[in-house]
Write a protein that holds these residues in place. Structure first.
Motif, PDB file in Angstrom:
ATOM      1  N   SER A  47       6.769   1.133  -9.536  1.00 31.10           N
ATOM      2  CA  SER A  47       6.063  -0.087  -9.166  1.00 31.10           C
ATOM      3  C   SER A  47       5.566   0.059  -7.735  1.00 31.10           C
ATOM      4  N   ALA A  48       4.381  -0.499  -7.460  1.00 27.52           N
ATOM      5  CA  ALA A  48       3.834  -0.432  -6.105  1.00 27.52           C
ATOM      6  C   ALA A  48       2.762  -1.493  -5.935  1.00 27.52           C
ATOM      7  N   ILE A  49       2.518  -1.863  -4.682  1.00 30.13           N
ATOM      8  CA  ILE A  49       1.431  -2.788  -4.380  1.00 30.13           C
ATOM      9  C   ILE A  49       0.939  -2.494  -2.963  1.00 30.13           C
ATOM     10  N   ALA A  50      -0.378  -2.507  -2.797  1.00 28.34           N
ATOM     11  CA  ALA A  50      -0.998  -2.347  -1.477  1.00 28.34           C
ATOM     12  C   ALA A  50      -1.910  -3.548  -1.269  1.00 28.34           C
ATOM     13  N   ILE A  51      -1.785  -4.178  -0.114  1.00 24.89           N
ATOM     14  CA  ILE A  51      -2.503  -5.419   0.176  1.00 24.89           C
ATOM     15  C   ILE A  51      -3.268  -5.261   1.475  1.00 24.89           C
ATOM     16  N   ASP A  52      -4.515  -5.739   1.501  1.00 24.98           N
ATOM     17  CA  ASP A  52      -5.300  -5.761   2.725  1.00 24.98           C
ATOM     18  C   ASP A  52      -4.690  -6.796   3.664  1.00 24.98           C
ATOM     19  N   LYS A  66       6.717  -6.430 -12.721  1.00 27.65           N
ATOM     20  CA  LYS A  66       7.934  -5.915 -13.354  1.00 27.65           C
ATOM     21  C   LYS A  66       9.105  -6.034 -12.374  1.00 27.65           C
ATOM     22  N   LYS A  67      10.205  -6.618 -12.835  1.00 29.03           N
ATOM     23  CA  LYS A  67      11.393  -6.753 -11.995  1.00 29.03           C
ATOM     24  C   LYS A  67      12.165  -5.440 -12.025  1.00 29.03           C
ATOM     25  N   LEU A  68      12.402  -4.901 -10.837  1.00 31.97           N
ATOM     26  CA  LEU A  68      13.141  -3.653 -10.669  1.00 31.97           C
ATOM     27  C   LEU A  68      14.187  -3.855  -9.586  1.00 31.97           C
TER      28      LEU A  68
END
Length: 181
Positions: A47-52, A66-68
């Motif tokens: 899981s990953a997320i990149a935000i400006d 997804k809960k991890l």
């Protein structure tokens, strides 16, 4: 080429996590994000997320809903508090500290991620910082906490206080609790 991707992954992942910690005013609703541009980036993470930072726009998301289980969050807070202590002149990069018997035991236990530390050997804050950040090493993270706060118990309180100041839930969790006597 493949080896470079593997080496950069832990560092990149950690930096993304630190950036997310530092973004206090940007709010992104996870319910509106799942797999955004996942097919355009080959990232080997569950899981990953990149935000400006400026706009709050999601640039990349993979299994964002997804809960991890949380991985190494206490180490990320340790890194943050280490940098804070250095910036506030409470620690210096070249300052040397020696591990306790308990920390040496943890750092040499193959069950934990780690960089083995030796009894009666002095380590610089920079060495411990790098071992914690790059290798996700438990013993060096514990020694940093002790250098910052004087004891593991005091450092856990400091981490909880920092979490509360960020309005992050879970501040009652006990990082390093399995190691505190």
């Amino acid at each position: 080429m493949r080896k470079n991707k593997v080496k950069l992954f832990p560092i990149t992942s950690l930096m993304v996590c630190i950036l997310i910690f530092l973004i206090k005013s940007t709010i992104v609703k996870a319910s509106s994000v799942n797999n955004y541009h996942q097919d355009q980036v080959e990232l080997q993470a569950k899981s990953a997320i990149a935000i400006d930072l400026n706009s709050g726009q999601v640039l990349y998301a993979k299994n964002a809903n997804k809960k991890l289980p949380v991985a190494s969050m206490s180490k990320l807070i340790t890194i943050y508090l280490t940098l804070d202590a250095i910036n506030n002149k409470k620690l210096s990069w070249n300052q040397k500290v020696k591990p306790t018997k308990q920390i040496v035991k943890i750092s040499n236990d193959p069950e934990y991620s780690g960089v083995p530390l030796q009894m009666n050997h002095a380590y610089t804050i920079r060495q411990l910082y790098e071992a914690t950040l790059i290798q996700s090493a438990n013993g060096p993270a514990m020694l940093l906490g002790q250098a910052i706060s004087g004891s593991q118990q005091a450092f856990v309180k400091k981490m909880r206080k920092q979490l509360a100041s960020w309005n992050i839930g879970g501040g009652n969790a006990a990082p390093y609790s399995q190691w505190i006597a």
